[in-house]
Enzyme design. Structure first.
Site, short mmCIF file in Angstrom:
data_model
loop_
_atom_site.label_atom_id
_atom_site.label_comp_id
_atom_site.label_asym_id
_atom_site.label_seq_id
_atom_site.Cartn_x
_atom_site.Cartn_y
_atom_site.Cartn_z
N ARG A 49 -1.26 1.66 -7.92
CA ARG A 49 -1.93 0.67 -7.08
C ARG A 49 -3.42 0.98 -6.95
O ARG A 49 -4.26 0.08 -6.95
CB ARG A 49 -1.31 0.65 -5.68
CG ARG A 49 -0.03 -0.13 -5.58
CD ARG A 49 0.51 -0.06 -4.18
NE ARG A 49 0.94 1.29 -3.82
CZ ARG A 49 0.99 1.75 -2.57
NH1 ARG A 49 0.61 0.97 -1.57
NH2 ARG A 49 1.41 2.97 -2.33
N ASP B 129 -1.62 -4.10 -3.46
CA ASP B 129 -0.55 -4.74 -4.22
C ASP B 129 -0.31 -6.14 -3.67
O ASP B 129 -0.98 -6.58 -2.73
CB ASP B 129 0.73 -3.89 -4.23
CG ASP B 129 1.32 -3.66 -2.84
OD1 ASP B 129 1.11 -4.51 -1.95
OD2 ASP B 129 1.98 -2.63 -2.63
N ASP C 57 7.93 2.76 -4.25
CA ASP C 57 7.67 1.70 -3.29
C ASP C 57 8.77 0.65 -3.35
O ASP C 57 9.37 0.44 -4.42
CB ASP C 57 6.34 1.02 -3.59
CG ASP C 57 5.14 1.93 -3.33
OD1 ASP C 57 5.31 2.89 -2.56
OD2 ASP C 57 4.06 1.66 -3.89
N TYR D 237 4.74 4.44 -16.25
CA TYR D 237 4.93 3.16 -15.57
C TYR D 237 4.52 2.01 -16.48
O TYR D 237 3.57 2.12 -17.27
CB TYR D 237 4.05 3.07 -14.31
CG TYR D 237 4.37 4.07 -13.23
CD1 TYR D 237 5.26 3.75 -12.21
CD2 TYR D 237 3.76 5.32 -13.21
CE1 TYR D 237 5.54 4.66 -11.19
CE2 TYR D 237 4.04 6.23 -12.20
CZ TYR D 237 4.93 5.90 -11.20
OH TYR D 237 5.20 6.80 -10.20
#
Length: 311
Positions: free
Chosen positions: A190, A94, A52, A80
């Protein structure tokens, strides 16, 4: 009689291989590909998986013949580092979306957070975020959402191998969590933030995301765009690869060395004796260069991808 103008020599194309980029925030994956094409000096650049625009971190690019490798790379797991804010839900799950609900999360006990995090670890059925790149009737879900359409995506199986809370911060009515997530490809961090907030009854969304690993490739392999620009401005005139084709295949797949006759067979698309292991194997010739990828099928190691030209 006019003299013919001298022809301008173009630089030869770069060697095939992988370029691992530490993607900056605000850039799309396509932005990085466009920049890389100019920096390495070829149009033949593609990326394996997307990030993203708000996210930073590892983005794997294939250059020249290595673009054929991208679909076969063992990029099934990713890591992550993320920050989740509890106490507000957004339209995009988000910080870039509009806030749709708020609640006081300041009194949520650590044990309650840990219980919900544990429930979101392991094999899950996850509903992707509606602003994802998943296609719905030929169009990306996020395109339909931005056009004002209502989009409902079906749940899909994912695996979260690790979901660790590294730090907690209580700010006003909000609770921020720094987390580490190891997950399968196709998992939306997310959506984990959204589902964690929903499970605690206060809403949640992602405020920061950094990918530190894609398959076997980590930030240790990666360079920033600024570093690549500086390298391209140097004596070589263009940025170099992170891994050449041989190193890339040797890193991503088990290695098998063969003699010249078997290397020639594979270069012509002929099968080899079985490798004896599961999955895909990288086959190297006696010169130390990769010839192709094979997988055992019906008692033979059959070509999955031929990377060396015949002869």
């Amino acid at each position: 009689m006019n003299a013919r103008a001298p022809q301008r020599r173009s630089n030869p194309p770069p060697p095939p291989g992988l370029l691992v980029v530490d993607k900056p925030g605000g850039w799309t994956s396509h932005d990085v590909v466009g920049k890389a094409r100019r920096l390495v000096g070829t149009r033949k650049v593609g990326h394996a998986g997307t990030l993203d625009p708000m996210a930073t971190g590892v983005l794997v690019l294939g250059v020249e013949r290595a673009t054929k490798l991208l679909g076969h790379l063992a990029l099934d797991t990713k890591t992550y580092l993320a920050t989740i804010r509890l106490g507000a839900a957004t339209t995009t799950d988000d910080a870039e979306g509009e806030v749709v609900s708020t609640a006081d999360a300041s009194a949520i006990a650590d044990d309650a957070v840990d219980t919900e995090v544990a429930a979101l670890t392991g094999d899950l059925s996850q509903v992707p975020s509606t602003v994802s790149a998943i296609k719905v009737d030929g169009r990306r879900a996020y395109e339909r959402v931005r056009a004002g359409e209502e989009v409902t995506l079906p749940a899909r199986p994912v695996h979260v191998g690790r979901f660790d809370v590294l730090a907690r911060r209580r700010e006003g009515e909000g609770l921020e969590l720094d987390v580490l997530v190891d997950c399968s490809s196709g998992t939306y961090v997310r959506a984990l933030a959204r589902d964690l907030g929903a499970g605690l009854g206060v809403g949640g969304h992602l405020t920061a995301l950094r990918r530190t690993r894609v398959g076997p490739f980590t930030l240790a392999h990666a360079r920033t765009v600024d570093e690549l620009v500086a390298e391209a401005d140097g004596e070589a005139g263009r940025a170099g690869l992170s891994l050449d084709l041989d190193a890339a295949t040797g890193t991503a797949f088990p290695r098998r060395d063969v003699d010249a006759a078997q290397a020639a067979d594979l270069a012509h698309g002929r099968p080899l004796p079985p490798s004896g292991g599961p999955g895909t194997t990288a086959v190297f010739g006696p010169d130390g260069h990769v010839v192709g990828l094979v997988a055992d099928t019906e008692g033979r190691a059959r070509p999955v991808l031929v990377l060396a030209p015949a002869g």
